[in-house]
Motif scaffolding. Sequence first.
Motif, PDB file in Angstrom:
ATOM      1  N   TYR A   1       0.141  -1.241   0.253  1.00 16.14           N
ATOM      2  CA  TYR A   1       0.032  -0.124  -0.042  1.00 16.14           C
ATOM      3  C   TYR A   1       1.126   1.111  -0.212  1.00 16.14           C
TER       4      TYR A   1
ATOM      5  N   ARG B   1      -8.791   2.185   5.423  1.00 13.49           N
ATOM      6  CA  ARG B   1      -7.667   1.801   4.632  1.00 13.49           C
ATOM      7  C   ARG B   1      -7.711   0.874   4.431  1.00 13.49           C
TER       8      ARG B   1
ATOM      9  N   VAL C   1      -8.582  -1.407   1.395  1.00 13.57           N
ATOM     10  CA  VAL C   1      -8.062  -0.863  -0.072  1.00 13.57           C
ATOM     11  C   VAL C   1      -6.733  -1.649  -0.155  1.00 13.57           C
TER      12      VAL C   1
END
Length: 227
Positions: A121, A218, A221
């Motif tokens: 990420y 988050r 994601v």
Amino acid sequence: MERNFRRCRIPGVLGFVDGTLIPIKQPVEREELLVCRKGFHALNAQIICDTENHILNVLSRFNGSANDSYIWSNSSVRTELENIWANGERCWLLGDSGYPLEPWLHVPYAQNDAGPNKEIYNEFHRRARSVVERTIGLLKGRFRCLLRHRVLHYEPLKASRVINACCVLHNICTRANLELDEDQHKGEEGERQARGVPDLQGEVRRRNPLRQEAEQVRNGVALRLRR
């Protein structure tokens, strides 16, 4: 949003946010408030852009002593994104570690975070968010009055209006595909340097009730990027 996804590969991204210091002359009143962390008088301008280097929003009225997190918390864009989120639309901006993690503002994982696929990420985030650094570099390359060694010789209010005007003209140049000349590129490169942004996530974790929800978003994601 679809265009941003195609370019940065992170779903839900509306744009990218960062602050930049614009030096101004020493003001007559309350000059100590204009002294930034680098020791000169400045305004701290918040810039939001898309993947095409278009400036979507500029907030240039805050003193140089104000940090990025404070400016964001007083931004109308934050209020608008919060309202959009409350209405069920899932979208966000990307910012660096100087900003708080919120459902509508995603920042990199801190070193001590145990989020899933943190490294993947953070790498996607770093590459995607570099567009705002380039946009600021292009802005200052075109309008050299905004550079560190070119001080705006105006009081804060007028200096803020000059910054806003430069952003409008930057968008006109970008949409017209006007390239920077060699001297302008030198100015752009001369401005690039590490900003030394403080990591505010530890403080925000202690006092922000949105933190848990933002972490879940988050993490979701990050899992999607892994696939």
